[in-house]
Motif scaffolding. Sequence first.
Motif, PDB file in Angstrom:
ATOM      1  N   SER A  72      13.569 -20.254  47.423  1.00 44.03           N
ATOM      2  CA  SER A  72      14.748 -20.901  46.832  1.00 44.03           C
ATOM      3  C   SER A  72      14.361 -21.858  45.715  1.00 44.03           C
ATOM      4  CB  SER A  72      15.546 -21.639  47.914  1.00 44.03           C
ATOM      5  OG  SER A  72      14.742 -22.616  48.555  1.00 44.03           O
ATOM      6  N   GLY A  73      13.166 -22.452  45.797  1.00 40.63           N
ATOM      7  CA  GLY A  73      12.720 -23.342  44.736  1.00 40.63           C
ATOM      8  C   GLY A  73      12.361 -22.612  43.460  1.00 40.63           C
ATOM      9  N   ILE A  74      11.774 -21.437  43.599  1.00 38.75           N
ATOM     10  CA  ILE A  74      11.418 -20.641  42.416  1.00 38.75           C
ATOM     11  C   ILE A  74      12.664 -20.262  41.628  1.00 38.75           C
ATOM     12  CG2 ILE A  74      10.486 -18.409  41.676  1.00 38.75           C
ATOM     13  CD1 ILE A  74       8.462 -18.656  43.958  1.00 38.75           C
ATOM     14  N   VAL A  75      13.718 -19.901  42.330  1.00 39.37           N
ATOM     15  CA  VAL A  75      14.956 -19.493  41.658  1.00 39.37           C
ATOM     16  C   VAL A  75      15.508 -20.633  40.805  1.00 39.37           C
ATOM     17  CG1 VAL A  75      17.347 -18.813  42.043  1.00 39.37           C
ATOM     18  CG2 VAL A  75      15.533 -17.766  43.403  1.00 39.37           C
ATOM     19  N   MET A  76      15.418 -21.855  41.318  1.00 37.16           N
ATOM     20  CA  MET A  76      15.974 -22.990  40.572  1.00 37.16           C
ATOM     21  C   MET A  76      15.289 -23.170  39.232  1.00 37.16           C
ATOM     22  SD  MET A  76      16.895 -26.102  43.077  1.00 37.16           S
ATOM     23  CE  MET A  76      15.164 -26.464  43.305  1.00 37.16           C
ATOM     24  N   SER A  77      13.976 -22.963  39.199  1.00 35.59           N
ATOM     25  CA  SER A  77      13.233 -23.225  37.967  1.00 35.59           C
ATOM     26  C   SER A  77      13.696 -22.340  36.820  1.00 35.59           C
ATOM     27  CB  SER A  77      11.731 -23.038  38.209  1.00 35.59           C
ATOM     28  OG  SER A  77      11.445 -21.696  38.551  1.00 35.59           O
ATOM     29  N   TYR A  78      14.147 -21.130  37.112  1.00 29.61           N
ATOM     30  CA  TYR A  78      14.613 -20.245  36.053  1.00 29.61           C
ATOM     31  C   TYR A  78      15.866 -20.775  35.362  1.00 29.61           C
ATOM     32  CZ  TYR A  78      11.310 -16.666  37.526  1.00 29.61           C
ATOM     33  OH  TYR A  78      10.158 -15.985  37.819  1.00 29.61           O
ATOM     34  N   GLN A  79      16.659 -21.544  36.086  1.00 26.35           N
ATOM     35  CA  GLN A  79      17.897 -22.048  35.502  1.00 26.35           C
ATOM     36  C   GLN A  79      17.646 -23.072  34.403  1.00 26.35           C
ATOM     37  OE1 GLN A  79      21.123 -22.836  38.446  1.00 26.35           O
ATOM     38  NE2 GLN A  79      19.638 -22.070  39.927  1.00 26.35           N
ATOM     39  N   VAL A 403      25.363 -20.741  26.232  1.00 26.59           N
ATOM     40  CA  VAL A 403      25.759 -19.580  27.033  1.00 26.59           C
ATOM     41  C   VAL A 403      27.272 -19.558  27.172  1.00 26.59           C
ATOM     42  CG1 VAL A 403      23.598 -19.393  28.308  1.00 26.59           C
ATOM     43  CG2 VAL A 403      25.390 -20.916  29.142  1.00 26.59           C
ATOM     44  N   GLU A 404      27.800 -18.360  27.407  1.00 28.18           N
ATOM     45  CA  GLU A 404      29.230 -18.193  27.599  1.00 28.18           C
ATOM     46  C   GLU A 404      29.588 -18.311  29.073  1.00 28.18           C
ATOM     47  OE1 GLU A 404      31.359 -18.002  25.177  1.00 28.18           O
ATOM     48  OE2 GLU A 404      29.789 -17.988  23.629  1.00 28.18           O
ATOM     49  N   ALA A 405      30.798 -18.782  29.339  1.00 31.61           N
ATOM     50  CA  ALA A 405      31.246 -18.983  30.711  1.00 31.61           C
ATOM     51  C   ALA A 405      31.206 -17.705  31.555  1.00 31.61           C
ATOM     52  CB  ALA A 405      32.649 -19.585  30.720  1.00 31.61           C
ATOM     53  N   PRO A 406      31.640 -16.534  31.045  1.00 30.70           N
ATOM     54  CA  PRO A 406      31.587 -15.330  31.878  1.00 30.70           C
ATOM     55  C   PRO A 406      30.181 -14.977  32.342  1.00 30.70           C
ATOM     56  CG  PRO A 406      33.033 -14.980  30.006  1.00 30.70           C
ATOM     57  CD  PRO A 406      32.347 -16.277  29.770  1.00 30.70           C
ATOM     58  N   ALA A 407      29.191 -15.194  31.489  1.00 28.46           N
ATOM     59  CA  ALA A 407      27.808 -14.885  31.879  1.00 28.46           C
ATOM     60  C   ALA A 407      27.345 -15.795  33.009  1.00 28.46           C
ATOM     61  CB  ALA A 407      26.888 -15.017  30.672  1.00 28.46           C
ATOM     62  N   VAL A 408      27.671 -17.082  32.910  1.00 30.47           N
ATOM     63  CA  VAL A 408      27.284 -18.021  33.965  1.00 30.47           C
ATOM     64  C   VAL A 408      28.035 -17.708  35.250  1.00 30.47           C
ATOM     65  CG1 VAL A 408      27.085 -20.452  34.594  1.00 30.47           C
ATOM     66  CG2 VAL A 408      26.828 -19.771  32.210  1.00 30.47           C
ATOM     67  N   ALA A 409      29.310 -17.369  35.133  1.00 30.47           N
ATOM     68  CA  ALA A 409      30.112 -17.056  36.312  1.00 30.47           C
ATOM     69  C   ALA A 409      29.575 -15.823  37.026  1.00 30.47           C
ATOM     70  CB  ALA A 409      31.566 -16.845  35.912  1.00 30.47           C
ATOM     71  N   ALA A 410      29.169 -14.813  36.262  1.00 31.33           N
ATOM     72  CA  ALA A 410      28.648 -13.588  36.881  1.00 31.33           C
ATOM     73  C   ALA A 410      27.368 -13.867  37.651  1.00 31.33           C
ATOM     74  CB  ALA A 410      28.398 -12.538  35.801  1.00 31.33           C
ATOM     75  N   SER A 411      26.469 -14.664  37.060  1.00 35.62           N
ATOM     76  CA  SER A 411      25.222 -14.980  37.767  1.00 35.62           C
ATOM     77  C   SER A 411      25.490 -15.873  38.978  1.00 35.62           C
ATOM     78  CB  SER A 411      24.225 -15.649  36.818  1.00 35.62           C
ATOM     79  OG  SER A 411      24.767 -16.833  36.258  1.00 35.62           O
ATOM     80  N   LEU A 412      26.492 -16.751  38.876  1.00 33.75           N
ATOM     81  CA  LEU A 412      26.842 -17.593  40.015  1.00 33.75           C
ATOM     82  C   LEU A 412      27.325 -16.743  41.184  1.00 33.75           C
ATOM     83  CD1 LEU A 412      27.419 -20.268  41.429  1.00 33.75           C
ATOM     84  CD2 LEU A 412      29.585 -20.394  40.180  1.00 33.75           C
ATOM     85  N   ILE A 413      28.170 -15.761  40.902  1.00 29.86           N
ATOM     86  CA  ILE A 413      28.664 -14.875  41.964  1.00 29.86           C
ATOM     87  C   ILE A 413      27.507 -14.097  42.583  1.00 29.86           C
ATOM     88  CG2 ILE A 413      30.089 -12.839  42.419  1.00 29.86           C
ATOM     89  CD1 ILE A 413      32.010 -13.886  40.243  1.00 29.86           C
ATOM     90  N   PHE A 415      24.386 -15.052  42.760  1.00 28.06           N
ATOM     91  CA  PHE A 415      23.626 -15.985  43.591  1.00 28.06           C
ATOM     92  C   PHE A 415      24.317 -16.204  44.933  1.00 28.06           C
ATOM     93  CE2 PHE A 415      21.402 -17.825  39.744  1.00 28.06           C
ATOM     94  CZ  PHE A 415      20.130 -17.496  40.185  1.00 28.06           C
ATOM     95  N   ILE A 416      25.626 -16.381  44.905  1.00 30.08           N
ATOM     96  CA  ILE A 416      26.358 -16.647  46.148  1.00 30.08           C
ATOM     97  C   ILE A 416      26.190 -15.492  47.126  1.00 30.08           C
ATOM     98  CG2 ILE A 416      28.666 -16.917  47.134  1.00 30.08           C
ATOM     99  CD1 ILE A 416      29.417 -18.497  44.608  1.00 30.08           C
ATOM    100  N   VAL A 417      26.386 -14.275  46.640  1.00 26.21           N
ATOM    101  CA  VAL A 417      26.275 -13.104  47.513  1.00 26.21           C
ATOM    102  C   VAL A 417      24.852 -12.962  48.043  1.00 26.21           C
ATOM    103  CG1 VAL A 417      26.440 -10.589  47.607  1.00 26.21           C
ATOM    104  CG2 VAL A 417      28.185 -11.912  46.377  1.00 26.21           C
ATOM    105  N   THR A 418      23.875 -13.058  47.156  1.00 24.83           N
ATOM    106  CA  THR A 418      22.477 -12.874  47.556  1.00 24.83           C
ATOM    107  C   THR A 418      22.011 -13.969  48.504  1.00 24.83           C
ATOM    108  OG1 THR A 418      22.012 -11.832  45.420  1.00 24.83           O
ATOM    109  CG2 THR A 418      20.127 -12.596  46.703  1.00 24.83           C
ATOM    110  N   TYR A 419      22.349 -15.202  48.190  1.00 22.97           N
ATOM    111  CA  TYR A 419      21.880 -16.313  49.013  1.00 22.97           C
ATOM    112  C   TYR A 419      22.460 -16.254  50.419  1.00 22.97           C
ATOM    113  CZ  TYR A 419      19.198 -19.187  45.758  1.00 22.97           C
ATOM    114  OH  TYR A 419      18.221 -19.684  44.946  1.00 22.97           O
TER     115      TYR A 419
END
Length: 472
Positions: A72-79, A403-413, A415-419
Motif C-alpha cells: 500500500s505504501g508503494i502505491v502512494m508514491s506513484y501519486q 490532470v483532468e477530473a475524469p482521469a483522476v476519478a477513473a483511477s480513484l474508482i 483503487f477503491i475496487v482493487t483495494y
Amino acid sequence: MLESFDAAILARAQFAFTVSFHIIFPAFSIGLASYLAVLEGLWLWKKDQVYLDLFNFWKTIFAVAFGMGVVSGIVMSYQFGTNWSVFSDKAGPVIGPLMGYEVLTAFFLEAGFLGIMLFGLNRVGPKLHFLATCMVAIGTLISATWILAVNSWMQTPDGFGMNAAGQFIPLDWWKIVFNPSFPYRLVHMVLAAYLTTAFVVGAVGAWHLLDNTAPRRSRTMFSMAMWMATLVAPLQIFAGDAHGLNTLEYQPVKVMAMEGHFESHPDGAPLILFGIPNTAEKRIDYAVEIPKLSSLILKHDLNAPLAGLDSVPDALEPPVAVVFWSFRIMVGIGFAMLGMGLWSLWNRYRGTLHTNDWLHRAAVVMGPAGFVAVLAGWVTTEVGRQPYTVYGHLLTADSLSPVEAPAVAASLIAFIVTYFFVFGAGTFYILRLMKRLPRDPLPDLDKGPIRTSGIMPGPATEHIEGGQHRGH
C-alpha cells in the motif's frame, strides 16, 4: 457526471483513500514488532515456552500486515508523480532525500532481518535470532521517524530557502528534520502505534478467554495488553496535550477548527464538547460547552483570549466540520482506552482480570479502536492543514498536476475496487489467523523439513490437533 467534480478534490480524495488503507498497517506493525521483541526477550530470560508460542503466533500475523503495508505504501508514491507533480517538483529537494533516507536506513534494515526473524530461529541460534527481531523492531521505529520528519516539515516547515524557480531548497538539514512539530508528532504517533497493537492483542486474548481457548496463552496476551493500555494511555493523553499546544503555536487556524471557535473570545474561550458546525452561519449549532475551559487547557488561564476563525480569511479556513468531528473521535477513543486500562487495573487488583467476562467483551469491542483513532488523528492533522500542502507556503490548489477530473476519478474508482478486494482479503486472512490460536503447544515450527506457523493446520499436524481436541 465526472466533469462536475473538481480535479483537486478528486486527487485529494484518492490520496486520502490510499493513505487511509496504508496507515493502519504501519501503525499495527510498529507496535507488533516491538511486542515480538518483548515476547522473545521474555522467552530467553524466563525460559517459558508460552512466550515462544505467542511469538510464533504473532510473527505470522506481523508478516502479513508488514507485506500489506509495503504494497500500500508503494502505491502512494506513484501519486506524487501522477496527481501531485507540481508539489513533487517544488518540495522534492527537501522531501526527496528524507524519503530516500527512510528506504536506506529503515526499510533495508527491516527487510534484511525479516527473513531471519520469520524462519531462522533454529538456523542462527536464539541470541542472534533475538538480535534480528530487535533490528526489525528498530527498523519500524526508524521508518516512522523519517516519515514523520517529512510530514512534520510540511506542517511546520523550517531550515529551507526558495530558489528562482519557486523550489524549496534545503539550508539546514537539522532544522528540516527536527522542525518545531517533529518531536511531538513522533512521540504521539509511536504511542498511538503501541496502543493500537495493545488493543488488538488484548482483543484476541479476550476472545480466546471467552472461548476458553489456550487459557495460559490467552491470559498472558490479555495481561500484557492491558498493562500496555494502563501505562501508555495516560502518557498518550499528556503527549496529545503537548502536541496540541505546539499546534496552537505554529498552526493556530487548525486549533480554531478543532475547537470549533468561529468567533474570537477576548476574555476566555469555552470548551465545546459537542455540536453541529454551521459553516454557512459561522457558528456551532446546539453546542454543549463548558465556559472558559478551552482557554484553561490551551493557555492555562481561564481568562486568556483566544482568536477565532473570524480573524482568518475564508479562503484560508480548513473544512471545519471534518476537523471538528475527527478531533472529537480521536480524543473520545483516547479516553475510552484510558478507561479500559483503569478498569483492567481494578480487576487485576481484585484478581478478576481473567474471569470478568464483561471486561473481556469490552476488550473485544475495543479491538479496532486504535485504528479508528489513528485515522481520526490523521484526518485532523491533514485536513486541518488545508488549504496548504506546505503550511503557509504552498497551496494545495497550486500543487496539483495538470490532470483532468475524469482521469483522476477513473483511477480513484479503480483503487477503491482493487483495494477493497485485495486488502479486504488480507484483513480477512489476518482475522482467521487470530482466531486459530492452538489449543495446546504444537511442535516447534522451525524443526524438521515441514515448517508452518502453527496456526493454520496442515496434513503434518492434523493428527496432532485431532488428538488434542479429542483430549478436551
